[in-house]
Structure formats: C-alpha cells, structure tokens
Design an enzyme around this catalytic site. Structure first.
Site, short mmCIF file in Angstrom:
data_model
loop_
_atom_site.label_atom_id
_atom_site.label_comp_id
_atom_site.label_asym_id
_atom_site.label_seq_id
_atom_site.Cartn_x
_atom_site.Cartn_y
_atom_site.Cartn_z
N HIS A 1 -32.48 19.75 57.18
CA HIS A 1 -33.11 18.46 57.46
C HIS A 1 -34.57 18.70 57.86
CE1 HIS A 1 -29.31 16.59 57.14
NE2 HIS A 1 -29.13 16.12 58.36
N CYS B 1 -27.09 15.98 64.10
CA CYS B 1 -27.96 17.05 63.61
C CYS B 1 -29.45 16.72 63.71
CB CYS B 1 -27.61 17.39 62.17
SG CYS B 1 -27.25 15.96 61.15
P1 NAP Z 1 -16.21 17.27 55.23
O1 NAP Z 1 -16.87 18.38 54.50
O2 NAP Z 1 -15.86 16.03 54.51
O3 NAP Z 1 -14.88 17.85 55.96
C1 NAP Z 1 -13.99 17.05 56.69
C2 NAP Z 1 -12.98 17.91 57.39
O4 NAP Z 1 -12.13 17.08 58.19
C3 NAP Z 1 -12.05 18.66 56.44
O5 NAP Z 1 -11.71 19.90 56.98
C4 NAP Z 1 -10.83 17.74 56.40
O6 NAP Z 1 -9.64 18.43 56.06
C5 NAP Z 1 -10.78 17.34 57.85
N1 NAP Z 1 -9.96 16.15 58.03
C6 NAP Z 1 -10.08 14.96 57.41
N2 NAP Z 1 -9.11 14.12 57.84
C7 NAP Z 1 -8.37 14.80 58.75
C8 NAP Z 1 -7.25 14.48 59.54
N3 NAP Z 1 -6.67 13.28 59.49
N4 NAP Z 1 -6.76 15.42 60.38
C9 NAP Z 1 -7.33 16.64 60.44
N5 NAP Z 1 -8.41 17.02 59.71
C10 NAP Z 1 -8.92 16.09 58.87
O7 NAP Z 1 -17.10 16.79 56.44
P2 NAP Z 1 -18.15 17.63 57.32
O8 NAP Z 1 -19.49 17.50 56.74
O9 NAP Z 1 -17.63 18.98 57.63
O10 NAP Z 1 -18.18 16.73 58.63
C11 NAP Z 1 -17.02 16.51 59.39
C12 NAP Z 1 -17.38 15.72 60.63
O11 NAP Z 1 -18.25 16.51 61.44
C13 NAP Z 1 -18.17 14.44 60.34
O12 NAP Z 1 -17.32 13.35 60.07
C14 NAP Z 1 -18.94 14.26 61.60
O13 NAP Z 1 -18.16 13.58 62.55
C15 NAP Z 1 -19.20 15.68 62.05
N6 NAP Z 1 -20.54 16.12 61.64
C16 NAP Z 1 -21.43 16.25 62.60
C17 NAP Z 1 -22.70 16.62 62.29
C18 NAP Z 1 -23.69 16.69 63.36
O14 NAP Z 1 -24.73 16.15 63.16
N7 NAP Z 1 -23.42 17.34 64.48
C19 NAP Z 1 -23.10 16.88 61.01
C20 NAP Z 1 -22.18 16.75 60.03
C21 NAP Z 1 -20.90 16.36 60.37
P3 NAP Z 1 -9.02 18.36 54.57
O15 NAP Z 1 -9.82 19.30 53.75
O16 NAP Z 1 -7.63 18.80 54.79
O17 NAP Z 1 -9.14 16.93 54.13
O1 3JN Z 2 -25.76 12.38 57.46
C1 3JN Z 2 -26.16 13.35 58.11
O2 3JN Z 2 -27.11 14.05 57.74
C2 3JN Z 2 -25.50 13.68 59.40
C3 3JN Z 2 -24.19 13.04 59.51
C4 3JN Z 2 -23.45 13.09 60.58
C5 3JN Z 2 -22.20 12.38 60.66
C6 3JN Z 2 -21.49 12.04 59.52
C7 3JN Z 2 -20.31 11.33 59.61
C8 3JN Z 2 -19.82 10.94 60.83
C9 3JN Z 2 -21.70 12.03 61.91
C10 3JN Z 2 -22.42 12.46 63.15
O3 3JN Z 2 -22.29 13.61 63.49
O4 3JN Z 2 -23.11 11.66 63.77
C11 3JN Z 2 -20.52 11.29 61.99
C12 3JN Z 2 -19.96 10.85 63.29
O5 3JN Z 2 -19.26 11.64 63.90
O6 3JN Z 2 -20.22 9.72 63.67
#
Ligand code: NAP
Ligand code: 3JN
Length: 345
Positions: A252, A132
């Site tokens: 952010h 992000c």
């Molecule tokens: P979150 O609110 O903690 O949600 C996690 C999601 O993953 C929930 O839907 C959870 O389902 C699911 N999950 C966890 N373990 C799983 C499994 N074994 N199989 C299938 N689904 C599973 O996290 P979030 O903020 O949405 O972020 C999720 C991911 O997106 C991060 O870890 C990161 O890799 C990515 N992300 C990317 C950005 C970016 O900068 N582009 C920003 C934020 C996050 P349940 O509810 O069933 O546990």
């Molecule tokens: O902390 C933030 O503001 C952004 C977080 C992103 C994030 C959180 C957990 C795992 C990532 C990401 O998108 O880089 C990951 C990941 O996929 O490595």
C-alpha cells in the site's frame, strides 16, 4: 541460560492471504511454538500446511478448538472473530485479532508496537491489530508526534489488491490478461462493498474500499480516521482520508499531508524518520530514490520518502509512505505483538 518457554499457538484463517504470511513469519522468526493448531473453514479441513519441517493438518475452527491454546492469531474476517474470540478467551488464550471486530472496543488495546507497545499488557484477552493503511501511517507519524505534536493529517491511499484477499489477487491477474487479449474485464470481486455492483480493477483506480457510510466516507476511510486517534491516544488530531484501490498486488502507498504543532527544521525531521524503529527513510530525489510498492513488497519495514515542507503552511509536511500490507499491515504487526507478549516487553 534459562530454557525458553514455549507456547501452544493457534492460527485461524490459515489458508488466507494474511494467514499464510502469519505461518511463514512464525516459522522464520522461530516463534516459541510448542503445539501449533491450524484452523480454517470446513472447506479446508483435512488439507495440510507446511510449518518448518512438518506438514500440519488444518482443522475446522469451532468454539471447541481452543482447549489448552495460549496464543491465537485470527484473520478469518470480523464475523469469525466475533464468534470464536469469546470462546478462546474463556479457554484462557490471548487473541491477537487482525479483523476490525474489536478494534474500537474501549476494553481492547489497538496496537502498533512502534507506537504504543505498553498497551499490549493492558489486554483482557484480546489485542487488536489495526487496519493495514492505518499501521504504516501511524508508525511514520509517531516520531513526529513525539517531537512536535500533530494537529492535522490528510491522507490519500493507493491500496494493493491483496488487501481484499486471495480472490481479489486472482481477479486482478485474470482481468489484466483478459484486457491485454482485447476481451472484456468481466469484473466480479472489487469493490467489496454493500452493493453487488463491480468495477474493472485492471488498468484502473477505484475510489472505494469497503462500503459507503451515511457521511459519504467509506468504511476503510473511517477506520483510518478512528484508529489513528485511538492508537496515537489523541482524539484532537484532525484526520481525513480518501482510500483508493489500484492494480498493484502487494504494497500500500500513501500520500500524507501532516500539520505539526511547532516549527521544525527539515534536517531534524529526516533524522527522526531515519532513526525511528521499523522505518526506513528512502529520500534522494536527485537519484530518483523514493519508496515503491515493488521494493517494499516482501519486507517488514515501512518506507518513507518524498519528505518536503509544504509550500502554503511552513509547519506542514508532505510525505510518501509505502509498506507491504500483508506484512507490517497485517501478519508482521500481529506476530510482532506476539513477540512482545512472550518477551514481556
Ligand atoms: P482471504 O484470503 O479471503 O482468507 C480468508 C481466510 O478465512 C481463509 O483462511 C478462510 O478459510 C478463513 N475463513 C473463512 N470463513 C471461515 C470460517 N467460517 N471459519 C474459519 N475460517 C474461515 O482473506 P485475507 O486477506 O487473509 O483476510 C482475512 C481477514 O483478515 C479479513 O477479513 C480481515 O478481517 C483481516 N485483514 C486484516 C488486514 C489488516 O489490515 N490488518 C488486512 C487484510 C485482512 P477457507 O480457505 O477454509 O475458506
Ligand atoms: O482492503 C484493504 O486493503 C484492507 C482490508 C482490510 C479488511 C478487509 C476485510 C475485512 C478488513 C480490516 O482489516 O479492516 C476487514 C475487517 O476486519 O473489517
């Protein structure tokens, strides 16, 4: 008029902070969905999520989930992406991955549609969505890079807690109530890192996002450094970053110093930023008008302001860049890639 082709779409991580926004955007933007498969962990299987005028039952995500699926949006963490993406690709789907699992893979395009949309069509089954903090910065740097070239970027971030997931949002609100009531904050979630040590986020600023690496930078900082070079397609840009978590829920903010390769006029810089796709220039100091997390929250654009020539280096600029980290920083950038993919442009 030719009928629009519809696609079988799956969303992995649908109950999360990012997944929730992906579903909302697919509905709001009328993404051409034929069948929609909503996937999460076993814990959520059987629950329902509203999509347009219907309730869709969540299924457990497994390697067998992707038969007939054409486009997959993933935001369930890097380990889940690493496990499931090979199966989805084998089943014939294109995966748009929000995690860092494939971002630095040389075979995988890392895409911000305002910067390098052409890379979408070089995919071999996976398109990576950047971090992000990187997305909003490169979207702003792009018009400056194209006109003047860029030699150096120094960025400090002020990142919202929603970037660390739904639990970090709850934690911040809980701690705020505790501290206001005169109780201890009892930190439990942040910073997310390698050690079990936690710090208070309410009324605080934590200079650590993700774990520390051997070079003294955090993983989040190294993501910004490496991803910026890859997306801009220029390894020669010097980038350094300090990433800080602050008790803001959505949006952010970034203080960015950028050295350009040629002379510039401030008027032209403002025009370039004002006219760039996906950017909104909010820069009227006399009226105290500049980007704020509170006004960027809920919007898909990136906001830039406080644009000024540096006092020591006449070829450098300072700027303040703000965007909703769950939208342009994650869900919107992914859905936007999906839109480019189905529109073939
Ligand atoms: P979150 O609110 O903690 O949600 C996690 C999601 O993953 C929930 O839907 C959870 O389902 C699911 N999950 C966890 N373990 C799983 C499994 N074994 N199989 C299938 N689904 C599973 O996290 P979030 O903020 O949405 O972020 C999720 C991911 O997106 C991060 O870890 C990161 O890799 C990515 N992300 C990317 C950005 C970016 O900068 N582009 C920003 C934020 C996050 P349940 O509810 O069933 O546990
Ligand atoms: O902390 C933030 O503001 C952004 C977080 C992103 C994030 C959180 C957990 C795992 C990532 C990401 O998108 O880089 C990951 C990941 O996929 O490595």
């Amino acid at each position: 008029m030719a009928e629009q082709r519809l696609y079988n779409v799956a969303v992995v991580g649908v109950t999360g902070a990012v997944g929730e926004q992906i579903i909302r955007l697919l509905a709001e933007r009328n993404f051409p969905v034929k069948e929609l498969k909503l996937l999460a962990s076993k814990r959520s299987a059987g629950k329902t999520v509203r999509f347009k005028d219907r309730d869709v039952v969540i299924e457990e995500a497994t390697p067998e989930s992707f038969k007939g699926v054409e486009i997959v949006f993933l935001s369930a963490g890097g380990d889940v992406s690493k496990e499931l993406i090979p199966h989805a690709v084998k089943a014939g789907a294109v995966c748009i991955d929000n995690t860092s699992a494939y971002r630095m893979d040389p075979e995988t395009p890392l895409v911000v549609p305002e910067v390098n949309p052409e890379k979408i069509f070089e995919n071999k089954g996976v398109i990576a969505n950047p971090n992000c903090s990187t997305i909003q910065m490169v979207a702003t740097l792009k018009p400056l890079y194209d006109r003047y070239g860029i030699s150096k970027v120094i960025v400090s971030t002020y990142q919202a807690v929603s970037g660390a997931g739904a639990k970090a949002i709850e934690e911040t609100l809980r701690q705020s109530r505790e501290v206001l009531a005169g109780n201890s904050a009892n930190p439990d979630i942040l910073p997310v890192g390698a050690l079990p040590i936690k710090h208070q986020i309410a009324f605080n600023a934590i200079p650590q996002i993700d774990k520390f690496l051997d070079n003294g930078f955090t993983n989040e900082e190294m993501k910004m450094i490496r991803e910026t070079k890859k997306i801009m397609g220029d390894e020669s840009i010097e980038v350094t970053a300090t990433c800080v978590r602050i008790p803001v829920v959505y949006g952010h903010s970034e203080s960015v110093y950028v050295e350009l390769k040629s002379d510039f006029e401030m008027e032209e810089v403002r025009k370039l930023l004002a006219e760039a796709p996906g950017l909104v220039l909010e820069d009227e100091p006399a009226e105290q008008k500049y980007p704020l997390a509170t006004t960027a929250a809920g919007k898909i654009e990136t906001f830039v302001g406080r644009v000024r020539r540096d006092l020591n280096n006449p070829r450098a600029l300072n700027m303040w860049i703000v965007s909703d980290n769950l939208l342009k920083g994650a869900a919107w950038n992914a859905v936007q890639i999906g839109e480019c993919l189905v529109q073939g442009k």
